[in-house]
Scaffold this motif. Structure first.
Motif, PDB file in Angstrom:
ATOM      1  N   ARG A  50       0.851  -1.200   0.000  1.00  0.00           N
ATOM      2  CA  ARG A  50       0.000   0.000   0.000  1.00  0.00           C
ATOM      3  C   ARG A  50       0.868   1.224   0.000  1.00  0.00           C
ATOM      4  O   ARG A  50       1.169   1.765   1.061  1.00  0.00           O
ATOM      5  CB  ARG A  50      -0.785   0.085   1.310  1.00  0.00           C
ATOM      6  N   PRO A  51       1.251   1.708  -1.156  1.00  0.00           N
ATOM      7  CA  PRO A  51       2.073   2.918  -1.161  1.00  0.00           C
ATOM      8  C   PRO A  51       1.194   4.096  -0.758  1.00  0.00           C
ATOM      9  O   PRO A  51       0.035   4.155  -1.166  1.00  0.00           O
ATOM     10  CB  PRO A  51       2.511   3.040  -2.626  1.00  0.00           C
ATOM     11  N   HIS A  52       1.728   4.975   0.050  1.00  0.00           N
ATOM     12  CA  HIS A  52       0.915   6.115   0.442  1.00  0.00           C
ATOM     13  C   HIS A  52       1.231   7.331  -0.407  1.00  0.00           C
ATOM     14  O   HIS A  52       0.994   8.452  -0.024  1.00  0.00           O
ATOM     15  CB  HIS A  52       1.104   6.397   1.939  1.00  0.00           C
ATOM     16  N   SER A  53       1.793   7.064  -1.594  1.00  0.00           N
ATOM     17  CA  SER A  53       2.162   8.187  -2.448  1.00  0.00           C
ATOM     18  C   SER A  53       0.945   8.672  -3.213  1.00  0.00           C
ATOM     19  O   SER A  53      -0.056   7.973  -3.352  1.00  0.00           O
ATOM     20  CB  SER A  53       3.250   7.750  -3.426  1.00  0.00           C
ATOM     21  N   GLN A  54       1.057   9.886  -3.751  1.00  0.00           N
ATOM     22  CA  GLN A  54      -0.032  10.495  -4.518  1.00  0.00           C
ATOM     23  C   GLN A  54      -0.328   9.650  -5.762  1.00  0.00           C
ATOM     24  O   GLN A  54      -1.457   9.316  -6.053  1.00  0.00           O
ATOM     25  CB  GLN A  54       0.412  11.914  -4.923  1.00  0.00           C
ATOM     26  N   GLU A  55       0.763   9.285  -6.441  1.00  0.00           N
ATOM     27  CA  GLU A  55       0.642   8.584  -7.721  1.00  0.00           C
ATOM     28  C   GLU A  55      -0.047   7.231  -7.580  1.00  0.00           C
ATOM     29  O   GLU A  55      -0.821   6.813  -8.426  1.00  0.00           O
ATOM     30  CB  GLU A  55       2.059   8.408  -8.282  1.00  0.00           C
ATOM     31  N   TRP A  56       0.252   6.519  -6.487  1.00  0.00           N
ATOM     32  CA  TRP A  56      -0.260   5.157  -6.302  1.00  0.00           C
ATOM     33  C   TRP A  56      -1.265   5.094  -5.163  1.00  0.00           C
ATOM     34  O   TRP A  56      -1.375   4.087  -4.480  1.00  0.00           O
ATOM     35  CB  TRP A  56       0.901   4.209  -6.014  1.00  0.00           C
ATOM     36  N   HIS A  57      -1.995   6.170  -4.973  1.00  0.00           N
ATOM     37  CA  HIS A  57      -2.833   6.315  -3.802  1.00  0.00           C
ATOM     38  C   HIS A  57      -3.770   5.120  -3.556  1.00  0.00           C
ATOM     39  O   HIS A  57      -3.917   4.647  -2.448  1.00  0.00           O
ATOM     40  CB  HIS A  57      -3.660   7.594  -3.905  1.00  0.00           C
ATOM     41  N   ASP A  58      -4.389   4.618  -4.626  1.00  0.00           N
ATOM     42  CA  ASP A  58      -5.380   3.565  -4.447  1.00  0.00           C
ATOM     43  C   ASP A  58      -4.835   2.166  -4.662  1.00  0.00           C
ATOM     44  O   ASP A  58      -5.588   1.201  -4.688  1.00  0.00           O
ATOM     45  CB  ASP A  58      -6.559   3.795  -5.409  1.00  0.00           C
ATOM     46  N   PHE A  59      -3.542   2.078  -4.828  1.00  0.00           N
ATOM     47  CA  PHE A  59      -2.962   0.761  -5.128  1.00  0.00           C
ATOM     48  C   PHE A  59      -2.996  -0.162  -3.914  1.00  0.00           C
ATOM     49  O   PHE A  59      -2.607   0.202  -2.811  1.00  0.00           O
ATOM     50  CB  PHE A  59      -1.522   0.929  -5.611  1.00  0.00           C
ATOM     51  N   ARG A  60      -3.525  -1.373  -4.139  1.00  0.00           N
ATOM     52  CA  ARG A  60      -3.450  -2.428  -3.110  1.00  0.00           C
ATOM     53  C   ARG A  60      -2.930  -3.671  -3.799  1.00  0.00           C
ATOM     54  O   ARG A  60      -3.610  -4.215  -4.671  1.00  0.00           O
ATOM     55  CB  ARG A  60      -4.839  -2.753  -2.540  1.00  0.00           C
ATOM     56  N   GLY A  61      -1.772  -4.107  -3.441  1.00  0.00           N
ATOM     57  CA  GLY A  61      -1.212  -5.309  -4.058  1.00  0.00           C
ATOM     58  C   GLY A  61      -0.997  -6.386  -3.009  1.00  0.00           C
ATOM     59  O   GLY A  61      -0.501  -6.109  -1.915  1.00  0.00           O
ATOM     60  N   TYR A  62      -1.414  -7.613  -3.340  1.00  0.00           N
ATOM     61  CA  TYR A  62      -1.246  -8.717  -2.398  1.00  0.00           C
ATOM     62  C   TYR A  62      -0.077  -9.560  -2.869  1.00  0.00           C
ATOM     63  O   TYR A  62      -0.115 -10.124  -3.973  1.00  0.00           O
ATOM     64  CB  TYR A  62      -2.551  -9.526  -2.315  1.00  0.00           C
ATOM     65  N   SER A  63       0.960  -9.613  -2.053  1.00  0.00           N
ATOM     66  CA  SER A  63       2.201 -10.249  -2.493  1.00  0.00           C
ATOM     67  C   SER A  63       2.437 -11.558  -1.771  1.00  0.00           C
ATOM     68  O   SER A  63       2.093 -11.709  -0.594  1.00  0.00           O
ATOM     69  CB  SER A  63       3.388  -9.324  -2.217  1.00  0.00           C
ATOM     70  N   GLY A  64       3.054 -12.477  -2.474  1.00  0.00           N
ATOM     71  CA  GLY A  64       3.388 -13.759  -1.869  1.00  0.00           C
ATOM     72  C   GLY A  64       3.902 -14.713  -2.925  1.00  0.00           C
ATOM     73  O   GLY A  64       4.153 -14.322  -4.070  1.00  0.00           O
ATOM     74  N   ARG A  65       4.047 -15.968  -2.523  1.00  0.00           N
ATOM     75  CA  ARG A  65       4.516 -16.986  -3.446  1.00  0.00           C
ATOM     76  C   ARG A  65       3.387 -17.990  -3.669  1.00  0.00           C
ATOM     77  O   ARG A  65       2.788 -18.458  -2.691  1.00  0.00           O
ATOM     78  CB  ARG A  65       5.719 -17.689  -2.829  1.00  0.00           C
ATOM     79  N   VAL A  66       3.116 -18.276  -4.921  1.00  0.00           N
ATOM     80  CA  VAL A  66       2.019 -19.206  -5.245  1.00  0.00           C
ATOM     81  C   VAL A  66       2.341 -20.573  -4.636  1.00  0.00           C
ATOM     82  O   VAL A  66       3.415 -21.126  -4.854  1.00  0.00           O
ATOM     83  CB  VAL A  66       1.829 -19.334  -6.770  1.00  0.00           C
ATOM     84  N   ALA A  67       1.388 -21.117  -3.869  1.00  0.00           N
ATOM     85  CA  ALA A  67       1.616 -22.417  -3.221  1.00  0.00           C
ATOM     86  C   ALA A  67       0.944 -23.554  -3.973  1.00  0.00           C
ATOM     87  O   ALA A  67       1.174 -24.722  -3.675  1.00  0.00           O
ATOM     88  CB  ALA A  67       1.107 -22.363  -1.775  1.00  0.00           C
ATOM     89  N   GLY A  68       0.090 -23.202  -4.944  1.00  0.00           N
ATOM     90  CA  GLY A  68      -0.560 -24.245  -5.731  1.00  0.00           C
ATOM     91  C   GLY A  68      -1.458 -23.639  -6.792  1.00  0.00           C
ATOM     92  O   GLY A  68      -1.893 -22.487  -6.661  1.00  0.00           O
ATOM     93  N   GLY A  69      -1.718 -24.408  -7.865  1.00  0.00           N
ATOM     94  CA  GLY A  69      -2.638 -23.971  -8.893  1.00  0.00           C
ATOM     95  C   GLY A  69      -2.114 -22.836  -9.747  1.00  0.00           C
ATOM     96  O   GLY A  69      -0.930 -22.516  -9.718  1.00  0.00           O
ATOM     97  N   VAL A  70      -3.038 -22.203 -10.484  1.00  0.00           N
ATOM     98  CA  VAL A  70      -2.672 -21.145 -11.422  1.00  0.00           C
ATOM     99  C   VAL A  70      -3.569 -19.932 -11.172  1.00  0.00           C
ATOM    100  O   VAL A  70      -4.767 -20.087 -10.935  1.00  0.00           O
ATOM    101  CB  VAL A  70      -2.854 -21.637 -12.882  1.00  0.00           C
ATOM    102  N   PHE A  71      -2.990 -18.761 -11.206  1.00  0.00           N
ATOM    103  CA  PHE A  71      -3.750 -17.514 -11.042  1.00  0.00           C
ATOM    104  C   PHE A  71      -3.571 -16.661 -12.290  1.00  0.00           C
ATOM    105  O   PHE A  71      -2.444 -16.418 -12.706  1.00  0.00           O
ATOM    106  CB  PHE A  71      -3.271 -16.751  -9.800  1.00  0.00           C
ATOM    107  N   LYS A  72      -4.719 -16.201 -12.865  1.00  0.00           N
ATOM    108  CA  LYS A  72      -4.665 -15.394 -14.086  1.00  0.00           C
ATOM    109  C   LYS A  72      -5.539 -14.158 -13.911  1.00  0.00           C
ATOM    110  O   LYS A  72      -6.526 -14.200 -13.167  1.00  0.00           O
ATOM    111  CB  LYS A  72      -5.256 -16.173 -15.265  1.00  0.00           C
TER     112      LYS A  72
END
Lengths: 224, 427
Positions: free
Chosen positions: B241-263
């Motif tokens: 969650r960057p608190h910068s002006q440019e990326w104000h609404d950005f929410r990114g969920y980070s991690g390592r895929v433990a199974g399956g496929v995400f698209k």
């Protein structure tokens, strides 16, 4: 943080400062020279005097001063046999000590990073990398390196089976001859104990070819 | 291997195979590893010279390749290796990491540690002794830790006159016993680690053996399906969650895929809330990607913001893991200081989470030599393996270890000493 022994190759420090500027990061420099001034450590004497061992005190003082939970390093298990059992998360007690008999087992990718106040971890994310992996990664990711990792001409002396770069921190002993050779460094640390290898490799591809062949030639000699 | 052969095949994406070697001192395990490294030119000349010198000084008739793999000096003096030592070598086809562990029963925990990250296990059987207690133990551990490929090397064939009969009998004995285990793929190779037969070079002493050498096997065994690419599991490690002006609404969920496929476009469910959303983008450090699967580390953005972002796991609506505070698992006990007892409290580390746990019940322990289940036991001591029922302080999102090694594994940590006291495979 950089633990600075004060005995550096100019290229390293130039590169460090440029890199910090580019990243716009805050660099903490822990200085061995300052530890000497403060009387925390005493400079070694003699022709082989090095600040390699002294820097441990500087490192521990800095970890304590800044309250760091972890110091991340680039050590790899393939560097020498004694490191074959080193952990990714290496626990250090209140006194910064490492107890090889009391290391935490590491299963799957589940790392136990729990500790008490005053303790810290040394974390080695590259534990499972080989020297070749490092070079392949540098090539793939186009990582910029200080030039002294590539072949260049330099004044060196031969001491205890190593090619030591002639710098202000080294005194040429009787019987030692200064030679001008084409060398590169495989690893760079304190200038008094970083060995060079003779090499004509001045591109990444050539270094990689040398590393591939070097696996059998016994030239591995980790410096600082 | 010459330099041209190495460099022409260099590829940073070269496949990696991890394998364990468990065996006793007398089985020739260290000799086998030494032989693999020596014949693939992985060792350094100065190391080899040192080994030759030691062998000479001891009056050995040959160069003892086992000396190449012994680690710290104290261990060398004792003549046995303890702990897990990791070794590295590569051929033009693959890179290898060996987890080298001793085979005695007092090192069961080390074998379990080494096995946890392995694709393949080499089990050494002395041709003169056949299938013995420790063969059973090593195979049980490989099966418990779900190592997909087991290669049984019948070693010291030179000492049984290269006899096919001996080999065939050992293969039969092993298969009889292994029918009680869960090992997806088994291969049998007659070798002499000492002389090199069928390790890297094909043996000329055993024309009756039509199979491949050990190295060929290690280079070619198919490991592409070892990871689970079916059940989509994304344990979130960090919310960006960057608190910068440019990326104000950005929410990114980070991690390592433990199974399956995400698209992008996939409907996902966020556990534990059950909140549904659609994947907007899948990103890596190099930009957006079309899909993510294990072992990729990615950042996923969604078309709506999750209300609570603590301790979440992204999955698919029609394929969900168990969500429960009750966990039934096989535990291997690692602590020499204190045994596991009923009612004791620990910290569980599972995927990206830590929760508290209490031992509800110790159902039985397994004799690792005979596979016999012993019920009515009150504690689990160092190196013992047992079935344990845990209750945890918040629901875990898990699969059976059999189905997914990542979402099915856990460790127990002592809350006072912070020591890792057990490894668990969820049933």
């Amino acid at each position: 943080m950089h633990v600075d022994t004060g005995h550096n190759f100019e290229e390293t420090i130039e590169f460090r400062d440029r890199y910090v500027r580019d990243l716009d990061a805050r660099l903490v420099v822990a200085s061995v020279q300052e530890s000497i001034h403060k009387g925390r450590v005493v400079e070694e004497k003699g022709p082989n005097a090095s600040r390699n061992a002294l820097q441990t005190v500087t490192l521990l003082d800095a970890i304590e001063e800044h309250g760091f939970d972890a110091a991340i390093g680039g050590a790899r298990r393939d560097e020498e046999k004694a490191r074959a059992k080193e952990r990714f998360f290496s626990h250090r007690d209140d006194f910064g000590q490492w107890d090889p008999k009391n290391q935490r087992p590491e299963l799957w990718n589940l790392f136990n990073g729990r500790m008490n106040p005053g303790e810290h971890f040394r974390v080695f994310p590259l534990s499972n990398w080989t020297e070749m992996d490092v070079w392949m990664y540098i090539q793939r990711e186009k990582i910029v390196l200080p030039e002294i990792y590539f072949s260049h001409e330099r004044e060196v002396i031969r001491r205890a089976g190593t090619l030591l770069a002639l710098t202000d921190f080294i005194t040429v002993q009787e019987g030692e001859a200064v030679e001008r050779l084409r060398v590169r460094f495989r690893t760079i640390g304190d200038a008094t104990c970083t060995g060079a290898v003779e090499s004509e490799a001045w591109t990444l591809e050539e270094v990689i070819a040398e590393v591939a062949a070097g696996a059998a030639d016994g030239t591995w000699n980790p410096g600082g | 291997m010459n330099q041209a052969a190495v460099t022409s095949n260099l590829d940073s994406e070269m496949e990696l195979l991890r394998f364990t070697t468990a065996g006793s001192v007398d089985d020739g395990k260290s000799t086998l590893i030494g032989r693999l490294m020596y014949d693939t030119k992985t060792i350094f000349e100065d190391q080899l010279e040192a080994v030759e010198r030691v062998s000479r000084n001891r009056g050995d008739g040959h160069v003892d390749l086992a000396l190449l793999t012994d680690g710290l000096r104290a261990e060398r003096e004792q003549g046995i290796t303890i702990d897990v030592a990791y070794r590295y070598f590569a051929t033009p086809k693959r890179k290898f990491i060996i987890a080298d562990t001793p085979g005695h029963i007092q090192y069961t925990r080390n074998m379990v540690t080494g096995a946890s990250t392995a694709n393949l296990a080499i089990i050494l059987v002395d041709a003169r002794k056949g299938v013995v207690e420790q063969t059973c133990r090593h195979s049980f551990i490989a099966s418990l830790l779900r190592i997909q490929h087991v290669v049984v090397c019948v070693n010291k064939m030179d000492l049984v006159e290269w006899s096919q009969e001996v080999f065939d009998r050992i293969v039969k004995d092993y298969k009889d016993f292994a029918s009680r285990l869960d090992i997806p793929q088994m291969t049998f190779i007659p070798i002499s680690a000492l002389l090199g037969d069928n390790v890297v070079e094909k043996s000329t002493n055993m024309p009756w053996y039509q199979g491949s050498t050990l190295l060929y096997n290690l280079e070619s065994v198919y490991i592409g399906s070892d990871a689970n690419h079916v059940d989509a599991r994304f344990p979130v490690q960090w919310v960006i969650r960057p608190h910068s002006q440019e990326w104000h609404d950005f929410r990114g969920y980070s991690g390592r895929v433990a199974g399956g496929v995400f698209k992008p476009g996939d409907e996902v469910v966020a556990l534990p809330s059950g909140f549904e959303a659609k994947i907007k983008t899948v990103q890596t450090a190099d930009g957006q990607v079309e899909e993510a699967f294990h072992p990729m580390s990615v950042t996923i953005t969604l078309d709506r913001e999750l209300i609570s972002a603590v301790a979440i796991c992204l999955v698919k609506a029609r394929n969900q893991p168990h969500v429960s505070q009750e966990v039934d698992c096989m535990l291997c006990w690692f602590s020499e200081k204190k045994p596991l007892t009923q009612g004791a409290k620990y910290i569980v580390r599972h995927t990206t989470r830590e929760v508290k746990a209490v031992v509800r019940e110790l159902q039985y322990k397994v004799d690792v030599n005979t596979l016999h289940k012993e019920e009515g036991v009150s504690e689990l001591k160092l190196n013992e393996i047992g079935r344990v029922h845990l209750r945890v302080s918040a629901p875990l999102f898990y699969d059976s270890y059999r189905r997914n090694r990542i979402t099915g594994s856990l460790i127990l940590v002592d809350p006072f000493t912070n020591e890792t006291v057990a490894a668990g495979m969820i049933r």
